[in-house]
Design a protein around this motif. Structure first.
Motif, PDB file in Angstrom:
ATOM      1  N   ARG A 149       0.811  -1.252  -0.128  1.00  0.00           N
ATOM      2  CA  ARG A 149      -0.159  -0.114  -0.075  1.00  0.00           C
ATOM      3  C   ARG A 149       0.987   1.295  -0.001  1.00  0.00           C
ATOM      4  NH1 ARG A 149       0.373   1.763   5.145  1.00  0.00           N
ATOM      5  NH2 ARG A 149       0.838   0.228   6.726  1.00  0.00           N
ATOM      6  N   ILE A 178      -2.534  -5.000   2.604  1.00  0.00           N
ATOM      7  CA  ILE A 178      -3.295  -4.252   1.924  1.00  0.00           C
ATOM      8  C   ILE A 178      -2.705  -4.101   0.626  1.00  0.00           C
ATOM      9  CG2 ILE A 178      -4.429  -2.012   1.651  1.00  0.00           C
ATOM     10  CD1 ILE A 178      -4.883  -1.992   4.886  1.00  0.00           C
ATOM     11  N   ASN A 346     -10.848  -8.120   7.385  1.00  0.00           N
ATOM     12  CA  ASN A 346     -11.106  -6.628   6.885  1.00  0.00           C
ATOM     13  C   ASN A 346      -9.976  -6.311   5.771  1.00  0.00           C
ATOM     14  OD1 ASN A 346     -13.224  -5.867   8.665  1.00  0.00           O
ATOM     15  ND2 ASN A 346     -11.639  -5.670  10.248  1.00  0.00           N
ATOM     16  N   THR A 350     -10.997  -4.859   2.400  1.00  0.00           N
ATOM     17  CA  THR A 350     -10.292  -3.304   2.039  1.00  0.00           C
ATOM     18  C   THR A 350      -9.952  -3.798   0.431  1.00  0.00           C
ATOM     19  OG1 THR A 350      -9.544  -2.863   4.116  1.00  0.00           O
ATOM     20  CG2 THR A 350      -8.586  -1.903   2.410  1.00  0.00           C
ATOM     21  N   ASN A 351      -9.309  -4.923   0.252  1.00  0.00           N
ATOM     22  CA  ASN A 351      -8.739  -5.185  -1.043  1.00  0.00           C
ATOM     23  C   ASN A 351      -9.816  -5.450  -2.228  1.00  0.00           C
ATOM     24  OD1 ASN A 351      -6.050  -4.876  -0.319  1.00  0.00           O
ATOM     25  ND2 ASN A 351      -5.852  -7.011   0.075  1.00  0.00           N
ATOM     26  N   ALA A 356     -13.112   1.235   3.248  1.00  0.00           N
ATOM     27  CA  ALA A 356     -12.002   2.079   3.001  1.00  0.00           C
ATOM     28  C   ALA A 356     -11.565   2.563   4.300  1.00  0.00           C
ATOM     29  CB  ALA A 356     -12.430   3.020   1.899  1.00  0.00           C
ATOM     30  N   PRO A 357     -10.593   2.096   5.025  1.00  0.00           N
ATOM     31  CA  PRO A 357     -10.252   2.480   6.239  1.00  0.00           C
ATOM     32  C   PRO A 357      -9.138   3.506   6.162  1.00  0.00           C
ATOM     33  CG  PRO A 357      -9.967  -0.070   6.357  1.00  0.00           C
ATOM     34  CD  PRO A 357     -10.210   0.660   4.704  1.00  0.00           C
ATOM     35  N   GLN A 362      -5.369   1.554   8.353  1.00  0.00           N
ATOM     36  CA  GLN A 362      -4.664   0.427   7.557  1.00  0.00           C
ATOM     37  C   GLN A 362      -3.178  -0.098   8.475  1.00  0.00           C
ATOM     38  OE1 GLN A 362      -4.441   1.295   3.606  1.00  0.00           O
ATOM     39  NE2 GLN A 362      -6.440   2.443   3.559  1.00  0.00           N
TER      40      GLN A 362
END
Length: 376
Positions: A149, A178, A346, A350-351, A356-357, A362
């Motif tokens: 990320r 992520i 989670n 997200t992926n 969308a943290p 993240q």
């Protein structure tokens, strides 16, 4: 005032196998779960709360003239302890800037090879997490595979090399970290590729990563053929670059094999995993260089800091490839599963684009070691 050490400086020490002593002042349970490791790294754990009344006891464990790097979760406690140690007469104390949070996010680029057409292939080693990602460069274009990320690192590297990132590729839907693939493609106006069998529940557009759909970078063809390779996930797809380099995602590692259970389907997918490892890969050239998406052990790092091995060698020495009996293989895989990665559900969501943290959340979701492998 104590001197701070950057993660970049520490990473070079780890890769160069320089003698390094670390004082980790996190709680023991956090330390036991995840720590800085290296061939020439020694680590002492002394929780911060044990040192609040003074650091005199450390002189029983550490020579006061010995160089030591103090590490905590985020960099605050380590700086305080380092200053207390200096006041106590320790002469060569450093604190790690940003602590384990920063260490978790450090990516160390290592050149794997020059490609046949004049291009090059780089591996980005995430020492604090065991993640491996890649950048293939040809002419003025690049493709990034299994990006983390921290997309700015790839962007800066591409800028330094004078290339534009045209493609980002995820070999599968990741569950332990992520992915930065989609975000990196958006930031560089590139194309994001994802295996469609892993994309049933995603909320965004993508280009299918499928057998027969070659991806060209400059004048290099990244062949996605013939390697639909399920097992870790149902969509896992391996990549061959330059007819020499086999990017196996989380299917095959240097000292282990991929786990098939992170979508809760170990019993269903273990057969796919065996088929990929014992048939699909077996049919490939022994000379292919395996480049996985993770590593589990410090000793998997080569002298240059890279993680790689020839496919033929792995069929000789990787225990996960030595189990002839199918039932024995099934038992090995399903009975030797490590704990699930922290917040893996989670991370998957997200992926998929379902949640969308915030960036800080993240970071918290990814804390801890990677747990993508099955060890026999």
């Amino acid at each position: 005032m104590s001197q701070s050490m950057t993660t970049n400086e520490l990473a070079r020490r780890v890769i160069n196998r320089e003698e390094t002593l670390i004082l980790d002042v996190r709680n023991t349970d956090e330390f036991d779960d995840w720590k800085i490791e290296g061939d020439s790294v020694d680590v002492i754990n002394e929780p911060y709360f044990n040192l609040l009344d003074g650091v005199e006891t450390l002189s029983e464990k550490i020579n006061k003239d010995q160089e030591i790097i103090v590490v905590c979760a985020k960099g605050g406690s380590s700086k305080m302890v380092a200053e207390m140690m200096e006041e106590e007469g320790f002469t060569n104390v450093h604190d790690l800037e940003g602590g384990m949070k920063a260490w978790s996010e450090h990516l160390e680029p290592v050149k794997i090879a020059d490609l046949n057409d004049g291009g090059s292939l780089y591996q980005f080693v995430r020492l604090g997490k065991g993640c491996l990602s890649y950048m293939a460069i040809s002419e003025n274009e690049a493709a990034v595979i299994d990006a983390n990320r921290m997309t700015d690192i790839y962007e800066r590297f591409a800028e330094k090399k004078g290339v534009t990132i045209k493609h980002t590729i995820d070999t599968h839907l990741h569950a332990d970290h992520i992915s930065g693939g989609r975000q990196l493609a958006e930031r560089t106006d590139g194309t994001y590729h994802l295996p469609p069998k892993d994309a049933d529940d995603v909320t965004f557009n993508y280009t299918p990563l499928e057998e027969g759909n070659d991806i060209t970078v400059g004048s290099t063809t990244i062949r996605v053929q013939p390697l639909y390779s399920p097992g870790h996930t149902i969509g896992s797809t391996s990549i061959i670059i330059d007819d020499q380099y086999l990017l196996t995602g989380d299917i095959l590692f240097v000292k282990s094999i991929g786990r098939p259970d992170l979508a809760g389907k170990a019993d269903d997918w273990v057969g796919d995993l065996r088929e990929t490892l014992y048939s699909r890969y077996k049919a490939l050239s022994d000379d292919l260089v395996v480049l996985p998406a993770h590593y589990s052990f410090v000793e998997e790092l080569g002298e240059d800091g890279s993680v790689k091995a020839q496919l033929g060698d792995l069929y000789q020495r990787n225990e996960g490839l030595q189990v002839d009996d199918e039932n024995e293989f099934r038992t090995m895989v399903t009975k030797n599963l490590p704990p699930q990665p922290n917040e893996y559900e989670n991370i998957r969501k997200t992926n998929m684009g379902k949640i969308a943290p915030e960036e800080e959340k993240q970071r918290e979701m990814e804390i801890g070691p990677n747990r993508c492998a099955v060890h026999g």
